[in-house]
Write an enzyme that holds these catalytic residues in place. Structure first.
Site, PDB file in Angstrom:
ATOM      1  N   LYS A 187      17.313 -36.790 -12.087  1.00 25.59           N
ATOM      2  CA  LYS A 187      18.738 -37.439 -11.715  1.00 25.59           C
ATOM      3  C   LYS A 187      19.461 -36.100 -10.741  1.00 25.59           C
ATOM      4  O   LYS A 187      19.200 -36.054  -9.794  1.00 25.59           O
ATOM      5  CB  LYS A 187      19.670 -37.400 -12.578  1.00 25.59           C
TER       6      LYS A 187
ATOM      7  N   HIS B 140      15.049 -47.461 -13.448  1.00 26.48           N
ATOM      8  CA  HIS B 140      16.243 -46.710 -14.388  1.00 26.48           C
ATOM      9  C   HIS B 140      16.965 -47.584 -15.203  1.00 26.48           C
ATOM     10  O   HIS B 140      17.813 -48.363 -14.332  1.00 26.48           O
ATOM     11  CB  HIS B 140      16.211 -45.954 -13.967  1.00 26.48           C
TER      12      HIS B 140
ATOM     13  N   SER C 215      17.596 -38.954 -24.789  1.00 26.51           N
ATOM     14  CA  SER C 215      18.032 -37.173 -25.316  1.00 26.51           C
ATOM     15  C   SER C 215      16.859 -36.871 -25.823  1.00 26.51           C
ATOM     16  O   SER C 215      16.719 -36.022 -27.444  1.00 26.51           O
ATOM     17  CB  SER C 215      18.822 -38.018 -26.845  1.00 26.51           C
TER      18      SER C 215
END
Ligand code: PGA
Length: 248
Positions: A11, A96, A203
């Protein structure tokens, strides 16, 4: 083609020095590890400097961009084209949820980007996933995928990678269960056929990777936060290899 893939989505984090250290550590750590294709997706300004560390000659570690536009060139201020990244990237993340949510990307635009990636021989990692977890929302990812892939040929579908990322599980340290992810991915595969690699994302860390990859439906992971920690990311790749070979 189905194979074990662990992709790290960095990111918008770190500076060039951080990126060089992270890439060097990952390359050194995974040098001897076979059975997994690892993809590092840094911010686009770091792609060319990192291509000195993650060279295209490496088979099992490569660079991916986090986004691209579909046009080849022109008056598109702020965008980067497929040909600008393809010299250094084997992969590109497309659609995304953060692009959809903050930058208004819709299925029509994402469809054009997937087609442009295919035309340029860059492997798209197409992200889909439901926003909230409700009794019925597990069906949303497959519906979104169908729109994103409209008109893409059957042969091309085998070459792309899909990442199932439930938006409610991203960046909060609480992943979906492997059972739930496998159930959604089974629906996703109905759109894709059986030969496309499908990853789970949301996660993922060293504690939960084995559970995901041990499922026969899941071919790897798209890792956000944990991909910024070199040791943990290397461990994720190693654990994934173990879980997959155990499963075979
Ligand atoms: P996360 O991000 O692993 O930090 O949840 C995953 C992603 O957004 O691709």
């Amino acid at each position: 083609m189905r194979r074990l893939i662990i992709a790290g989505n960095w990111k918008m984090n770190g500076d060039l020095a951080d990126a060089e250290v992270l890439a060097t550590m990952v390359v050194n750590g995974l040098h001897q590890v076979s059975g997994v294709e690892t993809v590092l997706c840094p911010p686009s300004v770091f792609l060319y400097p990192l291509s000195e560390i993650v060279t295209k000659s490496m088979d099992h570690i490569s660079l991916g961009a986090q986004n691209m536009f579909y046009a080849e060139s022109g008056a598109y201020t702020g965008e980067i084209s497929p040909s600008m990244i393809k010299k250094v990237c084997r992969y590109v993340i497309i659609g995304h949820s953060e692009r959809r949510q903050y930058f208004g990307e819709d299925s029509e635009l994402i469809n054009d980007k997937v087609q442009a990636a295919i035309d340029n021989k860059i492997i798209p990692i197409l992200c889909v996933g439901e926003i909230k977890k409700t009794a019925e929302s597990y069906k949303d990812a497959a519906k979104e995928l169908k729109k994103d892939l409209k008109g893409i040929s059957k042969a091309a579908l085998e070459k792309i990678v899909v990442a199932y990322e439930p938006v409610w599980a991203i960046g909060i340290g609480r992943a979906a269960t492997p059972e739930y992810a496998a159930k959604v991915i089974t629906l996703i595969r109905e759109e894709l056929g059986s030969n496309t690699a499908v990853l789970y994302g949301g996660s993922v860390d060293a504690k939960n990777i084995s559970g995901f990859v041990a499922r026969p439906e899941i071919d790897g992971a798209l890792v956000g936060g944990a991909s910024l920690r070199a040791k943990e990311f290397i461990q994720i790749c190693e654990l994934a290899v173990k879980a997959k070979s155990f499963n075979r």
